[in-house]
Design a protein around this motif. Structure first.
Motif, PDB file in Angstrom:
ATOM      1  N   VAL A  53       0.855  -1.186   0.000  1.00  0.00           N
ATOM      2  CA  VAL A  53       0.000   0.000   0.000  1.00  0.00           C
ATOM      3  C   VAL A  53       0.892   1.236   0.000  1.00  0.00           C
ATOM      4  CG1 VAL A  53      -1.690   1.355   1.306  1.00  0.00           C
ATOM      5  CG2 VAL A  53      -1.916  -1.134   1.195  1.00  0.00           C
ATOM      6  N   VAL A  54       0.603   2.163  -0.910  1.00  0.00           N
ATOM      7  CA  VAL A  54       1.299   3.452  -0.957  1.00  0.00           C
ATOM      8  C   VAL A  54       0.241   4.549  -0.821  1.00  0.00           C
ATOM      9  CG1 VAL A  54       2.696   5.025  -2.341  1.00  0.00           C
ATOM     10  CG2 VAL A  54       3.179   2.570  -2.381  1.00  0.00           C
ATOM     11  N   VAL A  55       0.421   5.426   0.156  1.00  0.00           N
ATOM     12  CA  VAL A  55      -0.552   6.468   0.467  1.00  0.00           C
ATOM     13  C   VAL A  55       0.043   7.844   0.186  1.00  0.00           C
ATOM     14  CG1 VAL A  55      -1.950   7.539   2.284  1.00  0.00           C
ATOM     15  CG2 VAL A  55      -1.650   5.047   2.252  1.00  0.00           C
ATOM     16  N   LEU A  56      -0.680   8.630  -0.600  1.00  0.00           N
ATOM     17  CA  LEU A  56      -0.371  10.055  -0.749  1.00  0.00           C
ATOM     18  C   LEU A  56      -1.441  10.811   0.017  1.00  0.00           C
ATOM     19  CD1 LEU A  56       1.149  12.475  -1.914  1.00  0.00           C
ATOM     20  CD2 LEU A  56      -0.308  12.314  -3.947  1.00  0.00           C
ATOM     21  N   SER A  57      -1.050  11.491   1.089  1.00  0.00           N
ATOM     22  CA  SER A  57      -2.003  12.092   2.011  1.00  0.00           C
ATOM     23  C   SER A  57      -1.961  13.615   2.001  1.00  0.00           C
ATOM     24  CB  SER A  57      -1.722  11.603   3.443  1.00  0.00           C
ATOM     25  OG  SER A  57      -2.605  12.192   4.383  1.00  0.00           O
TER      26      SER A  57
END
Length: 459
Positions: free
Chosen positions: A58-62
Motif C-alpha cells: 500500500v502506498v498512500v499520498l495524504s
C-alpha cells in the motif's frame, strides 16, 4: 523514548475522547449527514472485487489533516468580517488538536484493514525498509504523518523523514513550476480559459458568483469597515489575476483568492466548532450551502494545479517519488504527506477521471484525504492495482468518530483516462507503471519542445 512517549500520549488522548464520544457515534451508525451513505464506495465508480487476490503493498499520498487558518492576526480574515473566529488550538497553519486525533483515528482504521487483509500481523513491528513515512517540512504535514503512524503502528517507533529544515518547503511536495517561457505560459493560460468555459478566469468568477455571494453574507462582510472601505475591492466584479513563473508555485490575486481564504477558514471553523449556528456566524446553513462554500476551494485548486500542461510539470517530483515507492523492493507500506495542491496536481497529471466526494464540504480533495495505491496479487502471482480516495466525512470530522471495519471512512474508487481495468475492476501493474512513466517522461519532452520552439523563434 521521546517519540514512543508522544505516540503513547496521542493514543491515550484519542482513547479518552473515544470513551466520551464512542457510544453516541456507534449508536448513530456512521454519524454522517442524511446525504451521505457512509458505505465503502461513495460517489465514485464501481468497487473492485479483490476476493481472489492478496494484498501485498500500500502506498498512500495524504493531505494533512485539520489545521488552523494560514493567516496571522491583522490579515484579511480579521479585517473582512466583524466576527471573531474560532479560538484555534494551534498556531497559524499548524495541525490542530482535533486534526491530530482524527489522523490517529485514520491510522487505526488502516491498521485494522491491513491486519484483516493479512498484510500486517497484530501489533506489527516492521523490519527495516518495510515501512516508510516521508512528509513535507511544515509542522502540519510532519505532525499528520506522526499521528497517523501512532494509530497504524502503536507499538513501533517509526521515523518520519524530513529532507529540509523544519517548516521549510520540500519541492517534492509543493507543485512548483520548474520551467517557464512565453509559449508555455500562453498554453497554460489557454487551458485555464478552456476549463473556465472558454471565458478564462472571468468564466470561473461567474461560476462562483453564488458561492462568493454566500460567503459575503455568512461572514457579514458588508458590516466590516475594511470591506466597506473598498480595501479588498469588489469580490463580485473585480478581476482575478493568475500569476505564473519559473521556480515558484502558481498563485492568484483578486476576488477568488480572497474568497478562498474566507472559505477555507469557514470550513475549518465548521469542523472545529460544535455549534453549527456559531460556526456560520449565526447563519443557518444547509449541507448544500457548505458544499457551495467548498466549491470555492476546489475551484482555486483547479485553476492553479489542474491545467494538464501545468500539472505534468508541477507534479513531476512527486510522480517520481510515488513511482519509486511503488517499485521499492521489500516495501509494504508507504505514507507521503503533503497538501491539497500535492494531491490535486498528481491526480490531474495522471489524468484522473471525474469524481465527486460524498459527505464532504470539499468536492475533490477533502481535508486529510488519502490517495491509496493498493497492490493486489492473484493466485498466479500477477500484480494488479486499485486506487481509492479515502477521507473522513464532515460528521466523522466534527464528531471525531472512531473508525472500524464496520464503520469505515468514505472510500471512492478512482480511475484514469485511457487506463483499462480487468473483469474485477483492477488495473494491471504494467498499465499503472506505464502511466507513471509516460507522465514523468512527458514533462521532459514538453520542456524540450518548448525550448526548441523558443530557440527557433529567436533564430
Amino acid at each position: 523514548m521521546k517519540t514512543a512517549s508522544k505516540k503513547l500520549l496521542a493514543l491515550l488522548l484519542c482513547l479518552t475522547l473515544f470513551c466520551a464520544l464512542g457510544a453516541q457515534g456507534f449508536a448513530d451508525g456512521c454519524g454522517c449527514c442524511e446525504k451521505c451513505c457512509c458505505c465503502q464506495n461513495c460517489g465514485g465508480g464501481a468497487p473492485a472485487d479483490t476476493s481472489n487476490y492478496s494484498l501485498k503493498q500500500v502506498v498512500v499520498l495524504s493531505r494533512h489533516n485539520i489545521r488552523s487558518p494560514l493567516s496571522e492576526k491583522g490579515s484579511v480574515l480579521d479585517e473582512i468580517t466583524p466576527h471573531e473566529w474560532f479560538q484555534w488550538t494551534s498556531n497559524p497553519g499548524e495541525l490542530s488538536l482535533r486534526g491530530a486525533m482524527l489522523e490517529t483515528t485514520m491510522g487505526q482504521y488502516f491498521r485494522l484493514w491491513l491486519e484483516n487483509e493479512g498484510l500486517f500481523p497484530e501489533n506489527y513491528i516492521p523490519k527495516d525498509g518495510a515501512v516508510r513515512f516521508y512528509a513535507n517540512g511544515y509542522q502540519r504535514t510532519q505532525a499528520t504523518a506522526h499521528y497517523f503512524s501512532a494509530g497504524l503502528l502503536p507499538v513501533a517507533v517509526v521515523p518520519v523523514e524530513r529532507h529540509v529544515d523544519y517548516n521549510s518547503v520540500d519541492g517534492v511536495f509543493v507543485p512548483v513550476l520548474t520551467f517557464m517561457n512565453d509559449a508555455y505560459e500562453a498554453d497554460i493560460r489557454a487551458e485555464v480559459a478552456e476549463r473556465g468555459g472558454g471565458e478564462g478566469l472571468s468564466g470561473y468568477s461567474e461560476s462562483l458568483r453564488d458561492a462568493i455571494s454566500l460567503l459575503i453574507e455568512v461572514a457579514d462582510m458588508e458590516e466590516s469597515e475594511a470591506y466597506r472601505s473598498g480595501a479588498y475591492g469588489n469580490l463580485l466584479e473585480d478581476e482575478t489575476v493568475l500569476n505564473l513563473g519559473e521556480g515558484v508555485e502558481a498563485t492568484m490575486s483578486g476576488p477568488i483568492k480572497i474568497a478562498t481564504s474566507v472559505a477555507d477558514a469557514l470550513a475549518l471553523q465548521y469542523y472545529e466548532e460544535p455549534d453549527e449556528l456559531k460556526a456560520a456566524f449565526g447563519h443557518e446553513l444547509s449541507f448544500e450551502d457548505w458544499r457551495t462554500i467548498g466549491k470555492v476551494l476546489a475551484t482555486y485548486e483547479e485553476i492553479l494545479f489542474s491545467a494538464p500542461s501545468a500539472a505534468v510539470n508541477e507534479a513531476n517530483p512527486m510522480l517520481k517519488e510515488l513511482y519509486a515507492e511503488l517499485n521499492a523492493q521489500g516495501r509494504e507500506f508507504s505514507f507521503l504527506c503533503g497538501h491539497d495542491s500535492t494531491v490535486t496536481s498528481v491526480l490531474a497529471a495522471l489524468g484522473v477521471e471525474d469524481y465527486e466526494t460524498t459527505g464532504a464540504i470539499h468536492p475533490t480533495t477533502p481535508i486529510g484525504c488519502k490517495v491509496v495505491f493498493e497492490r493486489w496479487v492473484n493466485e498466479k502471482g500477477a500484480s494488479f492495482f486499485k486506487v481509492n480516495l479515502v477521507y473522513q466525512s464532515v460528521d466523522q470530522l466534527r464528531s471525531i468518530q472512531p473508525l472500524s471495519l464496520e464503520v469505515p471512512p468514505m472510500i471512492i474508487p478512482l480511475s484514469f483516462e485511457g487506463v483499462a481495468v480487468n473483469a474485477d475492476g483492477l488495473i494491471a501493474e504494467k498499465d499503472l507503471m506505464n502511466l507513471f512513466l509516460e507522465k514523468i517522461s512527458l514533462n521532459n519532452e514538453m520542456i524540450d519542445a518548448y525550448t526548441a520552439e523558443e530557440f527557433e523563434a529567436a533564430a
